[in-house]
Scaffold this active site. Structure first.
Site, short mmCIF file in Angstrom:
data_model
loop_
_atom_site.label_atom_id
_atom_site.label_comp_id
_atom_site.label_asym_id
_atom_site.label_seq_id
_atom_site.Cartn_x
_atom_site.Cartn_y
_atom_site.Cartn_z
N LYS A 193 0.92 -1.15 0.02
CA LYS A 193 -0.04 0.16 -0.06
C LYS A 193 0.78 1.16 0.16
CE LYS A 193 -3.30 -2.64 2.79
NZ LYS A 193 -3.49 -3.29 4.13
N ASN A 232 -6.13 -9.29 9.30
CA ASN A 232 -5.00 -9.07 9.87
C ASN A 232 -5.11 -8.75 11.30
OD1 ASN A 232 -3.53 -9.11 7.46
ND2 ASN A 232 -4.55 -6.84 7.08
N ARG A 234 -3.39 -7.77 13.89
CA ARG A 234 -2.36 -6.64 14.17
C ARG A 234 -2.90 -5.26 14.14
NH1 ARG A 234 -0.60 -7.62 9.04
NH2 ARG A 234 -0.86 -5.78 7.97
#
Lengths: 501, 176
Positions: free
Chosen positions: A239, A292, A294
């Protein structure tokens, strides 16, 4: 508060970011000093520095489970924050922390394991009724099987690493004769990156938008979402810029996707902060991609539009507190962009350009937040990622935020390495970025030029080159020109030579 | 008055894409756009370092490299390479360039420092434009190095599991 002192098992901007919130909460922090970056900026944010510079081990300390546990115990840290990357999504590590009576600031080892293994995650999503792209039942044994399955679901397909993330071990296959080569590449890459060569296959969604939902869950079973982020501007699945909210979603679709995100989180009894990633196609159909487990690099854009400090929430949840927000308390307001300013050479295909940052000047406007782990004199080292800073810019709506972003980008001055700034300066001026119609294929398909320069910049650079030439060679306008290999040659002689050709 | 003839009246800055910018001497500290001259100032600031002031805006500048008459300049974070030529040297360059034949060999160099993970071609193999030839790992990413041309592999310099520096020669291809 049970949590008294947190060991930061990370470096760079995320270490600085975590310590900033810890300080506000009156919690002490421990940072690890490494031989690679003994003068790193994050060290100055810590209450305690553990000196690990004499460690001669091959693997970085941030990947060394035993050593991190030992450091936490030695420094009396009763909690550990893994940040992102490194061991952030390692279930064994989370379990080891718990076994050693260290509070792991993140989800349960079980949730990390289930969501970290993409084939298991697919099965859970399927069982929870989450829409998904067609794909293989489980992992694929070899390239022959891959060809068979790809033929069944139809090309193009995408090969993904079962333990993967971040684009590694991922390859798009458009026809069967490419399969063998790409299958081997993907599997090798997966083994090298994640110690697990297993891969699976999914139908490849063409030109989608990347939409992800921020999740917060507590240990009492409450799960809410904090709206979406759009991260469609990617290069090789990395990204580059993120924004929140996304102009592709209306309230209706937001609620639908958000509900699904909460549903899959609940299926693994999720707590802490997490992100559910979806692909959204041009018919506004969405597909679960992965979760994800995290805190993510792009978390600040969500913080801006919700006013919620995600690190604080992670710490409170790890402390056993109940979420003080219900879904109806979450109101999105304004718009935010995050530009990842990396030490990369945009003119050379985004090749990493490690080096020493000579000077770093960031805008100090009220609409700008800068998360960084470097300052003038810091080095961007080849052993870690190439991030210099995250430039986070807000506005009252997308147009306003974009205008502020353009202004802020011109105020960033970084000397010492090449950066992705020229890319962002181009992006904010691109009609497709401005109108929001971009997809994950934007960089590959819609761009002819990866950087921005105004009409006269090259001419001004040419003027500067000419000025330097004059200063170095034409003293008093005479003609001591150093033409080749340091030999002095008069233009007369040169002219004679030309005539001889 | 032989000395007068030696006087250089103008200089050309030739970009790597062969764009020519001509400046007359003595060099003015202004650039003419249409009918107006705009002042160019080269300045330096303790905090920001050297910059060019043009039309009321500051642009950061850095000299990346300068060798003989070749200059690589970083202007507003974009690099430009120029060779500065006198009218004589420019003429000579044009003649030399026209004498040089067509490029038949293509040299693939490492675009960044890193480690060779895999070499996907052998000497003598035919490659198509866009086909991956080498996998190079740099900063946690595996990058496929693609062949820029159709051709035959002449020489493979890259070896798997070895480290390379930026611009190290990896593959030599005979263009077909």
């Amino acid at each position: 508060m049970k949590i008294k002192r947190i060991l930061i098992a990370n470096r760079g901007e995320i270490a600085v970011r975590i310590m900033k919130t810890a300080r506000l909460m009156n919690i002490e922090t421990v940072a690890i000093k490494t031989a690679v970056e003994p003068n790193a900026m994050y060290l100055s944010s810590a209450d305690v520095i553990f000196d690990n510079t004499e460690d001669v081990s091959e693997i970085p300390v941030f990947l060394d489970i035993e050593k991190l546990i030992a450091i936490a115990l030695k420094t009396n840290a009763n909690a550990l924050h893994p940040g992102y990357g490194f061991l952030a999504e390692n279930a064994y590590f989370a379990q080891k922390c718990i076994d050693s009576k260290i509070i792991f600031i993140g989800p349960s080892p079980d949730a990390i394991y289930k969501m970290g293994n993409k084939t298991i995650a697919r099965k859970i999503a399927l069982a929870s009724g989450i829409p998904m792209a067609m794909g293989s039942e489980g992992n694929i044994a070899n390239e022959e099987e891959a060809v068979l399955i790809a033929e069944k679901i139809g090309y193009p397909v995408i090969i993904k690493a079962a333990s993967g993330g971040g684009g590694r071990g991922m390859r798009i296959v458009r026809k069967s004769d490419e399969m063998e080569k790409l299958f081997i590449i993907a599997s090798k890459e997966a083994e090298k990156s994640f110690n697990d060569p297993s891969v699976f296959i999914e139908k490849y969604i063409e030109n989608p938008k990347h939409i992800e939902f921020q999740i917060l869950g507590d240990t009492k079973g409450n799960v809410i979402h904090l709206g979406e982020r759009e991260c469609s501007i990617q290069r090789k699945h990395q990204k580059l810029i993120e924004e929140a909210p996304s102009c592709a979603l209306d309230d209706n679709l937001r609620e639908k996707m958000g509900t699904m995100a909460v549903q899959i989180a609940k299926a693994v009894d999720y707590y802490s902060a997490g992100t559910v990633e979806f692909l959204l196609d041009s018919d506004k159909k969405f597909y679960f991609m992965e979760m994800n487990t995290r805190i993510q690099v792009e978390h600040p854009v969500t913080e801006i539009i919700t006013g919620i400090d995600l690190i604080e929430q992670q710490i409170r949840i790890a402390n056993g507190e109940e979420l003080k927000y219900r879904q109806s308390d979450i109101k999105l307001s304004g718009w935010a962009f995050e530009c990842r300013i990396n030490a990369e050479d945009v003119q050379a295909g985004f090749a990493p350009d490690p080096g020493k940052i000579i000077s770093l000047n960031m805008p100090s406007d009220a609409c700008v937040r800068v998360d960084t782990g470097v300052q003038a004199g810091s080095s961007i080292v080849a052993s870690y990622d190439s991030m210099i800073a995250k430039l986070i810019v807000k506005g009252k709506d997308r147009k306003d935020a974009l205008k502020n972003c353009k202004m802020a980008l011109d105020k960033v001055w970084i000397k010492g390495t090449k950066t992705t700034l020229p890319f962002f300066r181009m992006l904010v001026r691109h009609p497709k970025f401005q109108d929001g119609s971009f997809t994950t294929a934007f960089i590959e398909k819609d761009l002819e030029k990866f950087y921005f320069n105004s009409e006269y910049e090259e001419m001004l650079a040419a003027w500067l080159a000419t000025k330097l030439f004059i200063e170095e060679n034409l003293t008093d306008e005479s003609i001591n020109i150093d033409f080749e290999h340091g030999k002095e040659m008069s233009p007369w002689l040169l002219n004679k030579r030309i005539n001889q050709f | 008055m032989a000395n007068d003839k030696l006087q250089i009246k103008k200089l050309h800055a030739l970009s790597s894409e062969n764009r020519k910018f001509t400046f007359s001497l003595p060099l003015k500290h202004s650039i003419r756009i249409g009918k107006r001259d705009y002042e160019v100032k080269l300045k330096s600031d303790e905090k920001l370092g050297p910059y060019i002031l043009w039309k009321n805006r500051k642009y950061p500048v850095e000299i990346v490299r300068s060798r003989q008459n070749k200059y690589e300049i970083l202007f507003n974070d974009i690099s430009y390479t120029f060779t500065v030529e006198t009218p004589f040297s420019l003429q000579r360059k044009i003649v030399l360039d026209s004498k040089r034949g067509k490029v038949e060999q293509e040299f693939i160099k490492a675009p960044m420092p890193g480690k060779i993970i895999d070499v996907l071609v052998r000497e003598g193999a035919t490659v198509l434009r866009g086909e991956p030839v080498v996998i190079l790992e740099a900063m946690k990413m595996q990058n496929e190095i693609l062949s820029p041309v159709n051709g035959v592999i002449m020489k493979v310099y890259a070896r798997a599991n070895t480290n390379v520096m930026k611009d190290d020669l990896l593959i030599e291809i005979k263009v077909s």
